[in-house]
Design an enzyme around this catalytic site. Structure first.
Site, short mmCIF file in Angstrom:
data_model
loop_
_atom_site.label_atom_id
_atom_site.label_comp_id
_atom_site.label_asym_id
_atom_site.label_seq_id
_atom_site.Cartn_x
_atom_site.Cartn_y
_atom_site.Cartn_z
N ALA A 1 24.45 21.93 -64.35
CA ALA A 1 23.40 22.19 -65.34
C ALA A 1 22.95 23.65 -65.31
O ALA A 1 21.82 23.97 -65.64
CB ALA A 1 22.21 21.28 -65.08
N ALA A 2 23.85 24.53 -64.90
CA ALA A 2 23.45 25.93 -64.75
C ALA A 2 23.71 26.77 -65.98
O ALA A 2 23.23 27.89 -66.10
CB ALA A 2 24.15 26.55 -63.54
N GLY A 3 24.49 26.24 -66.90
CA GLY A 3 24.87 27.02 -68.08
C GLY A 3 23.66 27.43 -68.91
O GLY A 3 22.62 26.78 -68.89
N ARG B 1 23.87 29.04 -77.53
CA ARG B 1 23.94 28.61 -78.93
C ARG B 1 22.79 27.72 -79.36
O ARG B 1 22.62 27.42 -80.54
CB ARG B 1 25.28 27.92 -79.19
CG ARG B 1 26.41 28.92 -79.38
CD ARG B 1 27.74 28.22 -79.54
NE ARG B 1 28.20 27.66 -78.26
CZ ARG B 1 29.11 26.70 -78.16
NH1 ARG B 1 29.63 26.17 -79.24
NH2 ARG B 1 29.49 26.26 -76.97
N THR C 1 32.73 26.59 -63.73
CA THR C 1 32.48 25.23 -63.26
C THR C 1 32.94 25.03 -61.81
O THR C 1 32.30 24.29 -61.06
CB THR C 1 33.18 24.20 -64.17
OG1 THR C 1 34.54 24.60 -64.35
CG2 THR C 1 32.52 24.13 -65.55
N LYS D 1 -11.44 3.30 -81.75
CA LYS D 1 -11.19 4.01 -80.49
C LYS D 1 -12.02 3.40 -79.38
O LYS D 1 -13.21 3.15 -79.57
CB LYS D 1 -11.56 5.49 -80.65
CG LYS D 1 -11.21 6.33 -79.44
CD LYS D 1 -12.22 7.41 -79.14
CE LYS D 1 -13.43 6.85 -78.43
NZ LYS D 1 -14.34 7.87 -77.89
N ALA E 1 -17.29 -2.15 -95.62
CA ALA E 1 -16.59 -0.90 -95.91
C ALA E 1 -17.45 0.31 -95.57
O ALA E 1 -18.64 0.31 -95.81
CB ALA E 1 -16.20 -0.87 -97.38
N TYR F 1 -21.38 10.00 -80.96
CA TYR F 1 -21.31 11.30 -80.30
C TYR F 1 -22.43 12.18 -80.82
O TYR F 1 -22.57 12.35 -82.05
CB TYR F 1 -19.93 11.90 -80.64
CG TYR F 1 -19.57 13.19 -79.96
CD1 TYR F 1 -19.69 13.34 -78.59
CD2 TYR F 1 -19.08 14.26 -80.71
CE1 TYR F 1 -19.34 14.53 -77.98
CE2 TYR F 1 -18.71 15.45 -80.10
CZ TYR F 1 -18.85 15.59 -78.73
OH TYR F 1 -18.49 16.76 -78.13
C1 UD1 Z 1 34.59 22.86 -69.63
C2 UD1 Z 1 35.97 22.60 -69.05
C3 UD1 Z 1 36.90 22.16 -70.17
C4 UD1 Z 1 36.35 20.93 -70.84
C5 UD1 Z 1 34.92 21.19 -71.32
C6 UD1 Z 1 34.31 19.90 -71.79
C7 UD1 Z 1 36.29 24.12 -67.17
C8 UD1 Z 1 36.86 25.40 -66.72
N1 UD1 Z 1 36.47 23.82 -68.44
O1 UD1 Z 1 34.71 23.94 -70.53
O2 UD1 Z 1 38.17 21.86 -69.63
O3 UD1 Z 1 37.16 20.55 -71.93
O4 UD1 Z 1 34.10 21.68 -70.24
O5 UD1 Z 1 33.05 20.17 -72.36
O6 UD1 Z 1 35.69 23.42 -66.39
N2 UD1 Z 1 28.26 25.15 -65.77
C9 UD1 Z 1 27.58 25.51 -64.63
N3 UD1 Z 1 27.88 26.70 -64.03
C10 UD1 Z 1 28.81 27.54 -64.51
C11 UD1 Z 1 29.51 27.16 -65.68
C12 UD1 Z 1 29.23 25.97 -66.28
O7 UD1 Z 1 26.72 24.78 -64.16
O8 UD1 Z 1 29.02 28.59 -63.90
C13 UD1 Z 1 27.97 23.87 -66.40
C14 UD1 Z 1 27.39 23.99 -67.79
O9 UD1 Z 1 25.98 24.02 -67.75
C15 UD1 Z 1 27.90 22.75 -68.49
C16 UD1 Z 1 29.20 22.47 -67.79
O10 UD1 Z 1 29.15 23.15 -66.55
O11 UD1 Z 1 27.05 21.66 -68.30
C17 UD1 Z 1 30.41 22.92 -68.59
O12 UD1 Z 1 30.31 24.29 -68.81
P1 UD1 Z 1 30.83 24.96 -70.14
O13 UD1 Z 1 30.65 26.40 -70.06
O14 UD1 Z 1 30.25 24.24 -71.31
O15 UD1 Z 1 32.39 24.61 -70.02
P2 UD1 Z 1 33.49 24.80 -71.11
O16 UD1 Z 1 33.92 26.19 -71.12
O17 UD1 Z 1 33.04 24.20 -72.37
#
Ligand code: UD1
Ligand code: CA
Length: 454
Positions: free
Chosen positions: A9-11, A15, A79, A350, A379, A386
């Site tokens: 969940a670090a992403g 967008r 990832t 209330k 009515a 208050y």
């Molecule tokens: C990734 C997969 C891809 C897959 C897709 C599905 C890899 C390299 N690629 O791509 O094969 O089809 O997901 O959606 O794994 N995250 C982190 N830290 C990071 C990078 C990502 O926690 O350094 C988390 C993001 O928050 C997200 C998830 O990992 O929840 C996936 O990251 P994202 O960048 O969306 O991966 P994709 O490039 O879409």
């Protein structure tokens, strides 16, 4: 078998164009990450870890109630790098389950299948076939359909880009093997990232088989990257809930026009729900309840045979059996209606109890009041509860009849079976059984003439 679930969940979620970290955006009023947590928390013998980064403090604070270990990934280097941050928490004989914090609709049954496919000799991978696989990692198989590797879109050859089976990102693997592969990950690829997906080829080279399964439906593995996808998954989630309601014996006039943001602690049979009703929090609804169009119902307890007419708003309130409420009624926190009560249009209640069979049918405000049984409130009656600083109670005893357009200036008590004349301002307690009214006597001026235009 001990499961260690790692929720990535670090992403950043660029967008989404939001100040809020992506995983805190909500579906059905619950953070995306919370949905993923809920699903994984259903697995037994499971410890959950969240890899957080962007906006991490906010995520931790808002979801402090989750039973997880928080692991920071200070820089998002991919990832694989994200999973590496959790390596010290992984024992060799653990099963490691990797989930994404932005893929909220995954079902437990799908995870169950994935987990039966994992062992020291096999890696389990959740894949899906998409009409448009653009952007996803592709599943590369040999002539015998054995998985060989995953290739990311940006690293794929033209031939590989034709593959429609893609990586969902969700997988389960043996802990000891994973740690070995993680230590060998490089970032020599188009994005200069440490790809978790590279472990697939390593597993194959180490003699493991890769066993794939697919979700029951595509929405389960769709991620949220923008607001359109968030909206799409909200509707998908709501439709699932609508189906569950119908399975439980509820009639929905239109399953596409209901929102459940929470759950039902009780759900009776033969409930009928008209269009555009929103349920929030925890609701209890008994048998044969009818709810009209465009109502909002939050943390309510609704007894059997109740009819709520359209455009009513009920929050933290209790409605006894056989009551009729609305249209356009508002029951605010701590409104408690006994059985057989009628609350009509433009009536606000209330922090008040209303006794059996009482009627408040039009244009009234009843606050901080104890209304007995068999009371009829005309009515336009207002309890003036208050004084601008403090709130006071109004007591209306059983059988009282309050004439229209009465103000009851609290603290005040209207005695049993008392009648209040219409248009009265009542500032003192009124005796039981008697008529009380406060109004200047009506008079007519026979000599009066209308002015004429000069
Ligand atoms: C990734 C997969 C891809 C897959 C897709 C599905 C890899 C390299 N690629 O791509 O094969 O089809 O997901 O959606 O794994 N995250 C982190 N830290 C990071 C990078 C990502 O926690 O350094 C988390 C993001 O928050 C997200 C998830 O990992 O929840 C996936 O990251 P994202 O960048 O969306 O991966 P994709 O490039 O879409
Ligand atoms: Ca993604």
């Amino acid at each position: 078998m001990k499961i260690k679930t790692l929720i990535l969940a670090a992403g950043q979620g660029t967008r989404m164009r939001s100040k809020l970290p992506k995983v805190l955006h909500k579906i059905a009023d619950r953070a995306l990450l919370h949905h993923v947590y809920d699903t994984s928390a259903q697995l037994e013998n499971n410890a959950i870890f969240v890899i957080y980064g962007h906006g991490g403090e906010l995520v931790k604070n808002q979801l402090a109630q989750l039973q997880v270990t928080w692991i920071e990934q200070a820089q998002q280097l991919g990832t694989g790098h994200a999973v590496q941050q959790a390596a010290s928490h992984i024992q060799d004989d653990d099963v490691v389950l990797v989930l994404y914090g932005d893929v909220p609709l995954l079902q437990k049954t799908t995870l169950d299948t994935l987990l039966t496919n994992v062992s020291e000799k096999s890696l389990a991978l959740l894949t899906v076939s998409l009409a448009n696989p653009t952007g996803y990692g592709r599943i590369v198989r040999d002539d015998n359909q054995r998985v060989l590797k995953i290739v990311e879109q940006k690293d794929a050859t033209e031939a590989e880009k034709q593959i429609t089976e893609v990586n969902t990102g969700i997988l389960a693997t043996h802990g000891g093997k994973l740690k070995n592969w993680l230590a060998r990950l490089g970032n020599n690829n188009a994005q200069k990232e440490y790809y978790l997906t590279d472990i697939i080829e390593m597993a194959v080279n180490d003699g493991l088989s890769v066993i794939t399964n697919q979700p029951h439906n595509e929405d389960e593995v769709l991620g949220v990257n923008n607001r359109q996808q968030l909206a799409h998954l909200e509707r998908a989630f709501q439709l699932q809930q609508a189906n569950r309601l119908m399975e439980a014996g509820v009639t929905l006039r239109d399953p596409a026009r209901i929102d459940v943001r929470g759950h039902f602690a009780q759900l009776g049979q033969d409930i009928e729900i008209d269009v555009n009703v929103v349920f929030e929090g925890v609701n209890q609804i008994a048998d044969n309840v009818k709810i009209g169009a465009n109502c909002v119902i939050k943390n309510a307890v609704i007894g059997e045979n109740v009819e709520i007419f359209s455009h009513s708003v009920i929050e933290n309130a209790t409605v006894g059996a056989n009551c009729r409420v609305g249209p356009f009624a508002r029951l605010r926190p701590e409104a408690q209606l006994a059985n057989d009560v009628h609350i009509g249009n433009f009536v606000e209640i209330k922090k008040s109890t209303v006794g059996v069979g009482s009627k408040i049918n039009h244009l009234s405000y009843i606050g901080d009041s104890l209304v007995g049984s068999g009371v009829n409130i005309g009515a336009g009656t207002i309890t003036c509860n208050y004084d601008g600083v403090n709130k006071f109670q109004t007591v209306i005893e059983d059988g009282a009849f309050i004439g229209s357009d009465t103000q009851l200036v609290a603290p005040v008590t209207v005695g049993k079976n008392a009648t209040i004349g219409a248009g009265s301002t009542i500032t003192k307690d009124t005796p039981a059984e008697q008529l009380t009214l406060s109004r200047t006597k009506q008079m007519s001026i026979p000599t009066w003439q209308r002015p004429v235009k000069k």
